[in-house]
Design a protein around this motif. Structure first.
Motif, short mmCIF file in Angstrom:
data_model
loop_
_atom_site.label_atom_id
_atom_site.label_comp_id
_atom_site.label_asym_id
_atom_site.label_seq_id
_atom_site.Cartn_x
_atom_site.Cartn_y
_atom_site.Cartn_z
N ASP A 237 -7.05 19.09 -0.17
CA ASP A 237 -5.45 18.94 -0.01
C ASP A 237 -4.88 18.37 -1.14
N VAL A 238 -3.74 18.34 -1.59
CA VAL A 238 -2.87 17.45 -2.40
C VAL A 238 -2.00 16.98 -1.71
N LEU A 239 -1.50 15.51 -1.71
CA LEU A 239 -0.67 14.96 -1.21
C LEU A 239 0.13 13.72 -2.02
N GLU A 240 1.33 13.90 -2.06
CA GLU A 240 1.85 13.09 -2.77
C GLU A 240 2.49 11.62 -1.96
N LEU A 241 2.35 10.61 -2.86
CA LEU A 241 2.52 9.12 -2.48
C LEU A 241 3.82 8.72 -2.80
N ASP A 242 4.48 7.88 -2.01
CA ASP A 242 5.75 7.43 -2.18
C ASP A 242 5.67 6.43 -3.46
N SER A 243 4.58 6.32 -4.10
CA SER A 243 4.43 5.55 -5.31
C SER A 243 4.72 6.63 -6.54
N GLY A 244 4.62 7.75 -6.18
CA GLY A 244 4.80 9.04 -7.23
C GLY A 244 3.36 9.57 -7.59
N ASP A 245 2.31 8.96 -7.17
CA ASP A 245 1.08 9.23 -7.42
C ASP A 245 0.69 10.28 -6.55
N TYR A 246 -0.41 11.11 -6.74
CA TYR A 246 -1.04 12.14 -5.72
C TYR A 246 -2.49 11.59 -5.23
N MET B 287 0.67 -1.41 0.01
CA MET B 287 -0.01 -0.05 0.08
C MET B 287 0.95 1.20 -0.09
N ALA B 288 0.49 2.29 -0.80
CA ALA B 288 1.42 3.52 -0.92
C ALA B 288 1.10 4.39 0.48
N ARG B 289 2.30 5.24 0.56
CA ARG B 289 2.02 5.81 1.90
C ARG B 289 2.22 7.52 1.42
N ILE B 290 1.87 8.19 2.04
CA ILE B 290 2.07 9.71 2.17
C ILE B 290 3.35 10.03 2.51
#
Length: 85
Positions: free
Chosen positions: A25-34, A1-4
């Motif tokens: 809000d806009v948050l970046e995930l460790d997968s590179g997705d938002y 699972m991706a993390r913020i």
């Protein structure tokens, strides 16, 4: 699972939120997705008709959310300053 990993742009408080609850809000995930947090528009058929007109659609596993202009501008500004836009 991706993390913020981090927030992109200003915080809700910086955009005028006094409660800190239910803030777009806009948050970046460790997968590179938002991850985008917004409000469900609640404008019914307008969304479907507008999407059809522009050749867009919402998949069964997707939801359309309303993101305030300033939130998106701040996020874009943050990405641009990092050379990611």
């Amino acid at each position: 699972m991706a993390r913020i990993v981090r927030r992109i742009g200003s915080t809700p408080a910086e955009r005028g939120s006094t409660s800190g609850a239910s803030c777009p809000d806009v948050l970046e995930l460790d997968s590179g997705d938002y991850l985008v947090i917004g409000k469900l528009p609640g404008i019914g058929t307008f969304v479907s008709e507008a999407l059809d007109f522009h050749g867009a659609s919402i998949g069964t596993d997707e939801r359309a959310v309303l993101l305030p202009r300033q939130c998106l501008i701040d996020a874009a500004r943050g990405l641009k300053s990092e050379g990611q836009l």
